[in-house]
Design a protein around this motif. Structure first.
Motif, PDB file in Angstrom:
ATOM      1  N   LEU A  29      37.783  37.348  43.128  1.00 60.31           N
ATOM      2  CA  LEU A  29      37.679  35.895  43.108  1.00 60.31           C
ATOM      3  C   LEU A  29      36.353  35.427  43.688  1.00 60.31           C
ATOM      4  O   LEU A  29      35.735  34.480  43.188  1.00 60.31           O
ATOM      5  N   ASP A  30      35.912  36.080  44.753  1.00 62.20           N
ATOM      6  CA  ASP A  30      34.651  35.695  45.377  1.00 62.20           C
ATOM      7  C   ASP A  30      33.452  36.036  44.491  1.00 62.20           C
ATOM      8  O   ASP A  30      32.458  35.309  44.464  1.00 62.20           O
ATOM      9  N   GLU A  31      33.540  37.142  43.764  1.00 55.85           N
ATOM     10  CA  GLU A  31      32.429  37.571  42.914  1.00 55.85           C
ATOM     11  C   GLU A  31      32.352  36.760  41.625  1.00 55.85           C
ATOM     12  O   GLU A  31      31.266  36.629  41.046  1.00 55.85           O
ATOM     13  N   GLY A  32      33.480  36.223  41.171  1.00 51.55           N
ATOM     14  CA  GLY A  32      33.520  35.558  39.877  1.00 51.55           C
ATOM     15  C   GLY A  32      34.070  34.153  39.944  1.00 51.55           C
ATOM     16  O   GLY A  32      35.241  33.927  39.651  1.00 51.55           O
ATOM     17  N   LYS A  33      33.237  33.202  40.312  1.00 52.21           N
ATOM     18  CA  LYS A  33      33.674  31.807  40.356  1.00 52.21           C
ATOM     19  C   LYS A  33      33.374  31.049  39.061  1.00 52.21           C
ATOM     20  O   LYS A  33      33.763  29.895  38.920  1.00 52.21           O
ATOM     21  N   THR A  34      32.661  31.688  38.150  1.00 49.45           N
ATOM     22  CA  THR A  34      32.438  31.127  36.826  1.00 49.45           C
ATOM     23  C   THR A  34      32.825  32.178  35.803  1.00 49.45           C
ATOM     24  O   THR A  34      32.973  33.366  36.128  1.00 49.45           O
ATOM     25  N   GLU A  35      32.958  31.764  34.548  1.00 49.76           N
ATOM     26  CA  GLU A  35      33.317  32.721  33.510  1.00 49.76           C
ATOM     27  C   GLU A  35      32.221  33.773  33.329  1.00 49.76           C
ATOM     28  O   GLU A  35      32.520  34.953  33.115  1.00 49.76           O
ATOM     29  N   ARG A  36      30.948  33.378  33.428  1.00 50.68           N
ATOM     30  CA  ARG A  36      29.863  34.351  33.322  1.00 50.68           C
ATOM     31  C   ARG A  36      29.938  35.386  34.448  1.00 50.68           C
ATOM     32  O   ARG A  36      29.757  36.591  34.219  1.00 50.68           O
ATOM     33  N   GLU A  37      30.168  34.915  35.656  1.00 52.76           N
ATOM     34  CA  GLU A  37      30.249  35.840  36.791  1.00 52.76           C
ATOM     35  C   GLU A  37      31.446  36.765  36.653  1.00 52.76           C
ATOM     36  O   GLU A  37      31.359  37.960  36.998  1.00 52.76           O
ATOM     37  N   CYS A  38      32.554  36.245  36.131  1.00 53.66           N
ATOM     38  CA  CYS A  38      33.733  37.093  35.913  1.00 53.66           C
ATOM     39  C   CYS A  38      33.417  38.207  34.922  1.00 53.66           C
ATOM     40  O   CYS A  38      33.747  39.382  35.162  1.00 53.66           O
ATOM     41  N   ILE A  39      32.801  37.853  33.802  1.00 58.80           N
ATOM     42  CA  ILE A  39      32.511  38.860  32.788  1.00 58.80           C
ATOM     43  C   ILE A  39      31.532  39.900  33.320  1.00 58.80           C
ATOM     44  O   ILE A  39      31.703  41.110  33.100  1.00 58.80           O
ATOM     45  N   LEU A 266      44.865  31.854  49.403  1.00 59.92           N
ATOM     46  CA  LEU A 266      44.365  30.513  49.110  1.00 59.92           C
ATOM     47  C   LEU A 266      42.940  30.658  48.591  1.00 59.92           C
ATOM     48  O   LEU A 266      42.080  31.210  49.276  1.00 59.92           O
ATOM     49  N   ALA A 267      42.695  30.185  47.364  1.00 61.51           N
ATOM     50  CA  ALA A 267      41.379  30.391  46.756  1.00 61.51           C
ATOM     51  C   ALA A 267      41.194  29.461  45.573  1.00 61.51           C
ATOM     52  O   ALA A 267      42.168  28.956  44.999  1.00 61.51           O
ATOM     53  N   TYR A 268      39.946  29.293  45.212  1.00 56.48           N
ATOM     54  CA  TYR A 268      39.617  28.547  43.998  1.00 56.48           C
ATOM     55  C   TYR A 268      39.775  29.447  42.770  1.00 56.48           C
ATOM     56  O   TYR A 268      39.487  30.635  42.810  1.00 56.48           O
ATOM     57  N   GLY A 269      40.237  28.871  41.657  1.00 54.18           N
ATOM     58  CA  GLY A 269      40.193  29.533  40.360  1.00 54.18           C
ATOM     59  C   GLY A 269      41.263  30.572  40.108  1.00 54.18           C
ATOM     60  O   GLY A 269      41.109  31.415  39.216  1.00 54.18           O
ATOM     61  N   GLN A 270      42.355  30.542  40.843  1.00 56.10           N
ATOM     62  CA  GLN A 270      43.403  31.533  40.598  1.00 56.10           C
ATOM     63  C   GLN A 270      44.084  31.307  39.246  1.00 56.10           C
ATOM     64  O   GLN A 270      44.638  32.240  38.668  1.00 56.10           O
ATOM     65  N   ASP A 271      44.051  30.092  38.743  1.00 59.96           N
ATOM     66  CA  ASP A 271      44.412  29.810  37.355  1.00 59.96           C
ATOM     67  C   ASP A 271      43.138  29.919  36.533  1.00 59.96           C
ATOM     68  O   ASP A 271      42.294  29.022  36.563  1.00 59.96           O
ATOM     69  N   ASP A 272      42.899  31.007  35.814  1.00 61.58           N
ATOM     70  CA  ASP A 272      43.858  32.060  35.525  1.00 61.58           C
ATOM     71  C   ASP A 272      43.247  33.414  35.855  1.00 61.58           C
ATOM     72  O   ASP A 272      43.566  34.413  35.238  1.00 61.58           O
ATOM     73  N   ARG A 273      42.371  33.410  36.852  1.00 58.36           N
ATOM     74  CA  ARG A 273      41.726  34.673  37.189  1.00 58.36           C
ATOM     75  C   ARG A 273      42.688  35.641  37.862  1.00 58.36           C
ATOM     76  O   ARG A 273      42.434  36.839  37.915  1.00 58.36           O
ATOM     77  N   VAL A 274      43.799  35.122  38.355  1.00 53.20           N
ATOM     78  CA  VAL A 274      44.810  36.021  38.922  1.00 53.20           C
ATOM     79  C   VAL A 274      45.393  36.906  37.830  1.00 53.20           C
ATOM     80  O   VAL A 274      45.567  38.113  38.016  1.00 53.20           O
ATOM     81  N   CYS A 275      45.701  36.321  36.660  1.00 54.64           N
ATOM     82  CA  CYS A 275      46.239  37.116  35.559  1.00 54.64           C
ATOM     83  C   CYS A 275      45.152  37.971  34.921  1.00 54.64           C
ATOM     84  O   CYS A 275      45.427  39.076  34.442  1.00 54.64           O
ATOM     85  N   ALA A 276      43.917  37.460  34.910  1.00 53.80           N
ATOM     86  CA  ALA A 276      42.813  38.250  34.375  1.00 53.80           C
ATOM     87  C   ALA A 276      42.621  39.520  35.190  1.00 53.80           C
ATOM     88  O   ALA A 276      42.449  40.620  34.628  1.00 53.80           O
ATOM     89  N   PHE A 277      42.643  39.408  36.515  1.00 57.88           N
ATOM     90  CA  PHE A 277      42.437  40.575  37.357  1.00 57.88           C
ATOM     91  C   PHE A 277      43.614  41.541  37.254  1.00 57.88           C
ATOM     92  O   PHE A 277      43.418  42.759  37.170  1.00 57.88           O
ATOM     93  N   ALA A 278      44.831  41.019  37.245  1.00 61.82           N
ATOM     94  CA  ALA A 278      46.006  41.886  37.105  1.00 61.82           C
ATOM     95  C   ALA A 278      45.966  42.628  35.769  1.00 61.82           C
ATOM     96  O   ALA A 278      46.311  43.819  35.690  1.00 61.82           O
ATOM     97  N   SER A 279      45.544  41.946  34.701  1.00 67.93           N
ATOM     98  CA  SER A 279      45.430  42.584  33.388  1.00 67.93           C
ATOM     99  C   SER A 279      44.353  43.665  33.400  1.00 67.93           C
ATOM    100  O   SER A 279      44.543  44.764  32.862  1.00 67.93           O
ATOM    101  N   LEU A 280      43.219  43.347  34.004  1.00 70.80           N
ATOM    102  CA  LEU A 280      42.122  44.313  34.107  1.00 70.80           C
ATOM    103  C   LEU A 280      42.571  45.575  34.833  1.00 70.80           C
ATOM    104  O   LEU A 280      42.333  46.700  34.362  1.00 70.80           O
ATOM    105  N   GLN A 281      43.226  45.408  35.964  1.00 70.78           N
ATOM    106  CA  GLN A 281      43.658  46.574  36.738  1.00 70.78           C
ATOM    107  C   GLN A 281      44.701  47.390  35.996  1.00 70.78           C
ATOM    108  O   GLN A 281      44.710  48.625  36.071  1.00 70.78           O
ATOM    109  N   ALA A 282      45.580  46.712  35.257  1.00 69.27           N
ATOM    110  CA  ALA A 282      46.577  47.438  34.460  1.00 69.27           C
ATOM    111  C   ALA A 282      45.896  48.299  33.401  1.00 69.27           C
ATOM    112  O   ALA A 282      46.301  49.442  33.154  1.00 69.27           O
ATOM    113  N   MET A 283      44.843  47.768  32.790  1.00 71.95           N
ATOM    114  CA  MET A 283      44.094  48.557  31.801  1.00 71.95           C
ATOM    115  C   MET A 283      43.421  49.760  32.443  1.00 71.95           C
ATOM    116  O   MET A 283      43.438  50.868  31.889  1.00 71.95           O
TER     117      MET A 283
END
Length: 475
Positions: A29-39, A266-283
């Protein structure tokens, strides 16, 4: 039906795994506060785990086989990952799909101005927000500025301890009698969400009594000029460079554990980076599947999944077509068979029960923090408008997987029937004829600058996604 808190089911080993996993999640979450940073963060992680760029393999005319792991990125804002299984692609894929964009404020293309001794950046809010929540809190600026020669300048200001932050002012309570009479939606107007970025005038040679020279009777903007001078010195950026910039205003600060018991995040952007990270780790945890696994992480969900990087674009379908070709069996019919035979968990968050606003929820059909992964058979609003409504057979299939894998889950709706609702990318993928259901994590304060989740729900959702990827579809 009984709803059981999953914290009570964990042994010491599982609790240790939970803490390790959620620590990684908070770092994400800290590393990716925008979609570009997430990718960017995701690509760095997956390439270390053996994923290869699909576009490079295509240019090199490489053939793919079972066990290969590939990815493709769209405009630095969306990504699709594939872990190729031993079965034919025509038998379908197991798909996880989430989004990485979040509500925020976007800086306009001609944003910088001065008024009353302050320099401002003009903004336009993105996604569904309560505008009054964004005033008086510390804000950070993230994004890119692309100069005419193609040079890209990365901007991240407000996250380090020695960084300045920005803010939106609010009217002091002593003068707010009229403001307090307004409805919540009008207390702060959209055009009032401009961030203050400076107050110090540029001192120029020849200034008299603190006032700048007048040029042909025209008054200068000394504070604005001071900001432009700093932008030039620190980022080699001119005012016109705002025209080709993508700058996002987000809450400043890192993800934090919440509660005396540290049970929440407690954090910014958990909708929907929480599911993105869980999906990534599952992969990343998947080991040589029989059925090809796929993870889609897209942009623009918060504004209707539109545009080239949203789920409604053909990016995903084109990526599957390229994959099919490199696996040696492309045809239009093979592509459509693959998509129609696939099963998907549309990975998105759900509303958590909030006792302070209990009247907005149906207590029997709402998600509770700490009760595990959430399934929403349908979303939409009121009469299920705009919803993908999963069928009973698919729900039974999911229930069977989770019972075998001992994954704790709950079912929910997004509030009382006539109060509103929400949408996801589920209905877009369902257009291919595949089985799709919404699933994810319950979130408190959804779409607020700071959202809350349960560590147990985040961990359990990752376990659920991982279990789903291991199974071979509805045979």
């Amino acid at each position: 039906m009984e709803k059981k808190n999953v914290w009570e089911t964990y042994d010491a080993g599982q609790l240790a795994q939970l803490e390790d996993f959620t620590k990684e999640y908070m770092q994400f979450l800290d590393e990716g506060k925008t979609e570009r940073e997430c990718i960017d963060t995701i690509v760095n992680r997956i390439t270390q785990k053996g994923y290869r760029d699909l576009s490079l393999l295509r240019r090199e005319k490489k053939k793919l086989q079972a066990g290969d792991k590939v990815y493709t990125v769209c405009m630095n804002k969306s990504i699709v990952m594939f872990h190729i299984g031993s079965r034919s692609l025509e038998e379908g894929m197991n798909i996880l799909g989430a989004h990485v964009d979040s509500p925020r404020l976007d800086v306009k293309q001609d944003p910088l101005y001065e008024d009353g001794g302050f320099a401002y950046l003009d903004t336009h809010y993105y996604g569904g927000v309560k505008k009054y929540q964004w005033v008086t809190i510390p804000l950070a600026l993230h994004g890119v500025v692309v100069k005419k020669d193609g040079t890209t300048i990365e901007i991240k200001i407000g996250e380090d301890d020695d960084d300045p932050v920005f803010f939106i002012s609010d009217l002091l309570i002593h003068l707010a009698a009229e403001q307090m009479e307004k409805k919540a939606g009008k207390v702060i107007e959209g055009e009032a969400l401009d961030i203050i970025v400076g107050n110090r005038p540029l001192k120029v040679e020849g200034a008299v009594d603190g006032k700048e020279k007048r040029d042909a009777g025209k008054e200068t903007d000394p504070v604005k000029e001071g900001i432009l001078k700093r932008l030039k010195e620190e980022y080699d950026m001119e005012e016109e460079d705002f025209l080709s910039a993508e700058l996002e205003v987000v809450p400043a600060g890192r993800a934090r554990e919440a509660g005396f018991d540290r049970s929440m995040i407690l954090a910014y952007g958990q909708d929907d980076r929480v599911c993105a990270f869980a999906s990534l780790q599952a992969m990343l945890e998947l080991d040589r599947p029989e059925r090809t696994a796929c993870c889609i992480l897209v942009d623009k969900e918060e504004i209707g999944s539109v545009g080239a990087t949203g789920m409604r674009s053909q990016f995903f379908e084109n990526s599957v077509a390229e994959l099919t070709a490199l696996c040696g069996g492309y045809s239009d019919l093979a592509l459509r068979r693959c998509l129609a035979a696939s099963t998907m968990l549309s990975s998105d968050v759900s509303s958590a029960f909030d006792p302070s606003y209990a009247s907005s929820f149906d207590k029997k059909n709402v998600a509770y923090l700490g009760n595990g992964m959430v399934f929403n058979k349908f979303t939409g609003s009121r009469g299920k408008s705009g919803s993908n409504d999963a069928n009973a057979e698919y729900l039974a299939y999911i229930r069977n997987i989770f019972e075998k894998e001992k994954v704790r889950f709950q079912t929910a709706e997004l509030g009382k029937v006539d109060l509103g609702g929400g949408g996801t990318i589920a209905y877009i993928l369902a257009l291919y004829g595949m089985q799709v259901i919404d699933s994810g994590v319950a979130v408190l304060n959804m779409h607020a600058p700071w959202e809350a989740t349960s560590k147990a729900d985040v961990y359990e959702t990752m376990r659920g996604y991982a279990a789903f990827l291991r199974y071979n579809g509805m045979e």
